[in-house]
Enzyme design. Structure first.
Site: not given
Length: 384
Positions: A46, A98, A170, A195
């Site tokens: 992690r 978004y 973004d 994407k």
């Protein structure tokens, strides 16, 4: 190194331990330590994993930043960035973004006393008065989702910095292949790596890239503390996908330009949103700050066409959430990607019930056009 080469050789190139030309998948949760009090390079996945680190360094190189962070999803990336703020802070938000970004601000962070205001970031004249003391950051998408609105990133960054505000961009639609917001003055770049960066609709991921090492340290603390990190196998898939980003984006952009010009003169189409068209309001700024208009188009059919019949009639193009894969995808923002935004806000910013968003794939452009044409014809003159 030129960008096309950087996509393949940037970050950590290969594996020094074995000579492998690809970074291996370090599929481990923990690492052997030699003794107490010694700080190992790797201790827990992690906190850090060699495969993920190679990917993070690659994204930092591509975005011309100092540090990159890889997350389990684009929303994990957004959530971590928003966790920089505290009760009483306010963010300014581009007028069409978004739906997931709006939802997490409106339904989650608002509960912690972090507020937002939706503004038109293309209107530079009205921005200074919005930069009040409680505002800590301006969050931009450019081109924005789903109306492809273009914001002048350099101008907004300059104005925001004059007032001591962070600028968050973004960059999902453009990718660093077409646009690099940090070089235009932004402080933080966010990606949904699901994407275009991944490009094959087979992995969920998110990224944050910054230039400022102190800001990177704050974000890394949040990433490690909250734990929404990208796993090693998904990191490997992202590394593999990014190698062909340039080739894919060239084809996406070429196909989208052809389709947009065709839709622009189509008698059944009321309006086309695409910043690669000369008549688009954002065309000049897009030409200035990016090296292409990308592969996303939105459009509306005339009122006597049945949108549902259009979607049902498609054969090659797929009705689905997401975007940026090699296959062409189409969606209905009002009921899919932007359903979380209240109807009154959608209507105010122009996300109508007739809006169709098209992610143009890398198939034959003639086949994409033919499928859209037959679906448009099938949807015409809606029966009562």
């Amino acid at each position: 190194m030129q960008l096309d080469s950087l996509l393949i050789h940037g970050g950590i190139d290969g594996d020094a331990a074995t000579g492998a030309v690809n970074v291996p998948i370090y599929q481990t949760s923990t690492y052997r330590q030699t003794g107490l009090g010694e700080t190992p390079v790797w201790e827990y996945s992690r906190t850090g994993n060699p495969t993920r680190t190679a990917l993070e360094k690659l994204l930092a190189d591509l975005e011309e930043g100092s540090h990159g962070l890889a997350f389990a999803s684009g929303m994990a990336a957004v959530t971590t960035v928003l966790s920089l703020f505290q009760q009483g802070d306010k963010l300014l938000l581009s007028s069409n973004v978004y739906g997931g970004t709006f939802r997490v601000l409106d339904k989650v962070f608002k509960n912690f006393g972090i507020t937002y205001e939706i503004i038109d970031t293309t209107d530079l004249s009205s921005l200074p008065e919005k930069l009040t003391p409680d505002v800590k950051a301006v969050l931009i998408e450019s081109p924005a989702n789903p109306l492809l609105t273009v914001t002048d990133i350099a101008a907004v960054s300059a104005l925001s910095h004059e007032h001591g505000k962070l600028v968050i961009v973004d960059n999902t639609f453009m990718t660093p292949y077409l646009q690099r917001p940090l070089s235009l003055g932004a402080d933080i770049v966010i990606h949904s790596g699901t994407k275009y960066l991944g490009g094959h609709s087979d992995v969920i991921s998110g990224f944050v890239v910054v230039k400022d090492p102190a800001l990177a340290d704050r974000l890394y603390f949040l990433q490690n503390s909250t734990g929404g990190v990208l796993g090693p196998f998904d990191s490997f898939l992202m590394l593999r996908g990014i190698k062909t980003l340039g080739l894919r984006m060239d084809r996406h952009t070429f196909n989208a330009q052809v389709i947009a010009r065709w839709l622009e003169i189509h008698p059944s189409v009321k309006h086309v949103y695409y910043p690669g068209l000369e008549r688009d309001p954002g065309y000049a700024i897009q030409q200035k700050q990016a090296s292409g208009a990308g592969g996303m188009i939105s459009f509306e059919l005339h009122a006597d066409y049945d949108a549902d019949r259009f979607f049902r009639s498609l054969r090659l193009v797929t009705l689905a959430e997401s975007l940026g894969g090699v296959e062409s995808l189409v969606c209905h923002p009002a009921t899919m990607t932007h359903a979380a935004i209240p109807e009154e806000i959608r209507k105010k910013v122009g996300i109508t019930d007739r809006l169709i968003r098209l992610s143009v794939g890398i198939e034959s452009v003639q086949d994409i056009q033919a499928d859209l044409e037959q679906a448009i014809q099938a949807s015409g003159k809606a029966q009562v």
